[in-house]
Motif scaffolding. Sequence first.
Motif, PDB file in Angstrom:
ATOM      1  N   ASP B  97       0.828  -1.201   0.000  1.00  0.00           N
ATOM      2  CA  ASP B  97       0.000   0.000   0.000  1.00  0.00           C
ATOM      3  C   ASP B  97       0.869   1.259   0.000  1.00  0.00           C
ATOM      4  OD1 ASP B  97       0.990  -0.435   2.492  1.00  0.00           O
ATOM      5  OD2 ASP B  97      -0.864  -0.076   3.589  1.00  0.00           O
ATOM      6  N   PRO B  99       1.034   3.794  -1.888  1.00  0.00           N
ATOM      7  CA  PRO B  99       0.391   5.101  -2.035  1.00  0.00           C
ATOM      8  C   PRO B  99      -0.066   5.721  -0.718  1.00  0.00           C
ATOM      9  CG  PRO B  99      -0.385   3.638  -3.739  1.00  0.00           C
ATOM     10  CD  PRO B  99       0.465   2.817  -2.829  1.00  0.00           C
ATOM     11  N   VAL B 100      -0.486   4.919   0.262  1.00  0.00           N
ATOM     12  CA  VAL B 100      -0.926   5.512   1.524  1.00  0.00           C
ATOM     13  C   VAL B 100       0.157   5.429   2.601  1.00  0.00           C
ATOM     14  CG1 VAL B 100      -3.366   5.097   1.146  1.00  0.00           C
ATOM     15  CG2 VAL B 100      -2.035   3.399   2.359  1.00  0.00           C
ATOM     16  N   ASP B 102       3.445   6.304   4.617  1.00  0.00           N
ATOM     17  CA  ASP B 102       4.295   7.480   4.833  1.00  0.00           C
ATOM     18  C   ASP B 102       5.767   7.198   4.564  1.00  0.00           C
ATOM     19  OD1 ASP B 102       2.876   9.672   5.311  1.00  0.00           O
ATOM     20  OD2 ASP B 102       3.333   9.841   7.441  1.00  0.00           O
ATOM     21  N   HIS B 133      -2.859   0.589  11.375  1.00  0.00           N
ATOM     22  CA  HIS B 133      -2.852   1.837  12.168  1.00  0.00           C
ATOM     23  C   HIS B 133      -3.247   1.660  13.637  1.00  0.00           C
ATOM     24  CE1 HIS B 133      -7.142   2.685  11.019  1.00  0.00           C
ATOM     25  NE2 HIS B 133      -6.745   2.187   9.875  1.00  0.00           N
ATOM     26  N   ASP B 143       1.819  -0.614  11.944  1.00  0.00           N
ATOM     27  CA  ASP B 143       1.099  -1.342  10.905  1.00  0.00           C
ATOM     28  C   ASP B 143       1.748  -2.717  10.802  1.00  0.00           C
ATOM     29  OD1 ASP B 143       0.397  -2.420   8.330  1.00  0.00           O
ATOM     30  OD2 ASP B 143      -0.454  -0.460   7.881  1.00  0.00           O
ATOM     31  N   ARG B 146       2.888  -4.292   7.273  1.00  0.00           N
ATOM     32  CA  ARG B 146       4.046  -3.791   6.535  1.00  0.00           C
ATOM     33  C   ARG B 146       5.363  -4.252   7.146  1.00  0.00           C
ATOM     34  NH1 ARG B 146       2.000   2.300   6.688  1.00  0.00           N
ATOM     35  NH2 ARG B 146       0.203   2.138   5.313  1.00  0.00           N
ATOM     36  N   ARG B 208       2.602  11.936  10.230  1.00  0.00           N
ATOM     37  CA  ARG B 208       1.752  11.127   9.352  1.00  0.00           C
ATOM     38  C   ARG B 208       0.863  11.977   8.441  1.00  0.00           C
ATOM     39  NH1 ARG B 208      -0.254   5.668   9.561  1.00  0.00           N
ATOM     40  NH2 ARG B 208      -2.505   5.589   9.432  1.00  0.00           N
ATOM     41  N   PHE B 209       0.978  11.756   7.160  1.00  0.00           N
ATOM     42  CA  PHE B 209       0.159  12.351   6.101  1.00  0.00           C
ATOM     43  C   PHE B 209       0.350  13.857   5.928  1.00  0.00           C
ATOM     44  CE2 PHE B 209      -3.188   8.828   7.050  1.00  0.00           C
ATOM     45  CZ  PHE B 209      -2.306   7.897   6.540  1.00  0.00           C
ATOM     46  N   ARG B 212       4.732  14.306   1.818  1.00  0.00           N
ATOM     47  CA  ARG B 212       5.464  13.171   1.276  1.00  0.00           C
ATOM     48  C   ARG B 212       6.946  13.490   1.400  1.00  0.00           C
ATOM     49  NH1 ARG B 212       2.041   9.039  -0.514  1.00  0.00           N
ATOM     50  NH2 ARG B 212       3.808   7.984   0.386  1.00  0.00           N
TER      51      ARG B 212
END
Lengths: 166, 504
Positions: B97, B99-100, B102, B133, B143, B146, B208-209, B212
């Motif tokens: 994942d 794309p989401v 960090d 999360h 997570d 991952r 976080r978020f 990038r």
Amino acid sequence: MGVKIVPRHGDSLKEKLYLLAIVGGLKVTFSHFMKNLKDTSNIETICYPEEQPKDITSRYRGVHRLTKREDDSVRCVACFMCATACPAECIFIEAVEREDGVDEKMPSKFSIDLLECVFCGGCVEACPCDAIRMDTGIFSFVKKNREDFVLDRDTLLSHKPMKGSN
Amino acid sequence: MATITVDDVEIKVKDDALLIEELLANGIEIPHFCYHPALGKDGNCRMCMVEIEGKKRPQIACDTPIKDGMVIRTKSDSIQRVKRQILEMELINHPIDCPVCDQAGECSLQNYYMDVGLYESRLSTTKTRGQKHVDIGANVVLDQERCVLCTRCVRFTKDITKTKELGVLNRTDHSVITTFPGKPLSNPYAMNVVDLCPVGALTSSDFRFHKRVWFLKPDEGICNGCSKGCSIYVDHHKAKYEDDTIFRYRPRYNDRVNGYFICDDGRLSYKIENKNRDSYAQIRGNESEHEYATGKLVRLLKRHHGKALFLLSPSLSLEEMVEVKRLAKYYDAKISGYDINEHDPKFGDDYLKCSDLSTNRRGFNLLDIDDKEANLVEYASGSEMLILIGRDDASGFDKYKNISVKVSINASMPKSAEIYDLFLPMKTHMSREGSFINIDGYLQFHKTHVEYGTQTQSLCDIVTTVLEEQSSTCRDIWDKSLTSIIKNIDLEDIKKESIKMSSL
């Protein structure tokens, strides 16, 4: 890597004369001229804007749209790939945590400044989630203020794909 | 010294070191997850495989001691194939994942996959799922899907902080990193696990978020949280149509000061920096234009010539101290560095955190600036004007009725603006250069340039503006005055590394 030797043209007498090439070009021009003179209905000219173009295909890069998931929510996960790929830097994204359990992340703000956009399609190619497309077929976008050209998330989501595209 | 041959090139290496240490030190890329110089070898990830002549099978470089005359191949086809297989195994249950995630952009798994990945999935069964999360405390988000189970985070809490909050639960592909029930991650260095994690399993809820990572521009600076002066990276970015903003601090390796880590308080202190960048000039509590306020400062100094007292913060850089000293001499003013506010006995510990919260208190000794209470009382009772630089404690001087004018030059806005006749903002720590002496006597240079949107000047520039001179760089100030005081160390030396001062 191998080296490919390309033959050099333009040294023969026939090519140096130029005349034969000019006659060849004029032949094409006059054949079209004669054809259109006999039958005007085939001329590719339209009376825009009363008459709208009919040859906009689904591959035409029009104004962007944000696609949706099956449950009608935003597909974009705010990964910033489009903003990174954008040569005009006209995509402005703010990411937030997505609370509905569908995914982890989504954009709270997603705007495209159409006055800065060069319609290169880089964002569509960069998107890993198929969340942005340019298949709306909208080729003419007219507004009265500069601010109105900055499309926000909801406007981009409301754009529909043009008929015939999938 | 031993001589080994790596990919047909002979290199000289240390005898007793681990193979991976020396290979990395010589700039040879060896993919690795579980090995970390601060945590040592563990040998669980099998990613650092190399071919050693004379050995039947590929060997892990992290748990192989160096022997003289070793012949090693790191890029042969068989080694690439082994790495590809190990990565394929790591990715069996990885959610992919990116794309989401960090970590994308600074993820070891991503980088190694780009080098030697298989690029096609052979998986026909479903993936083993884990929790996503999970807030495990101390701003760290876990997570489990991952995770590559390198156990760097577990070993950090076991060996470095000795708090042992994290562990590995279950067996085989159900193994996950987790905390004990009801015992969240809670130690003052906990957020270092986010930097240690080679993948996106541990991310910071603070960062976080927000940005990038590939947009961030890392500047090399030193932390101003306490007198330790840990080396950090200041990751900032100026987005289009927005002001330059700091998004995070990361530890920068410095074996003389902080090693590989920093404390969480220092790490999160970037928020104060961002807030202070909006400071504006004030005259008796009302917003003023910067140029007018600087002019007012000059007029006040002229009016109270010989009757002014400069009170310095022990967090100013050496250059700033020297410049303010010069300004005080020009206006025949007294100068003092007495300070009790930048000290918190509860803050310090036996690792990196120090109770002295100032960044450069030792600079006072070096530059011969008085910081004794008795002298300050004497100076204060004979002055009309008080100029606080880098501090906001004018309320302590209410008892001196002879002081009629109070001026503050500081990065942060004053808590109560009305008590100052003039407040002039100066650039924050992360927007200017300067040299500092930390609590252990290391002279360090700090260079970060987080841009300012406003007209705010650095303290050195304010001094030169008041004195109507050309603005001077750190190099100019060193040539003019500091080189004669610090004789054996040059500015160019401390730009490269922290240097312990022989005499203080």
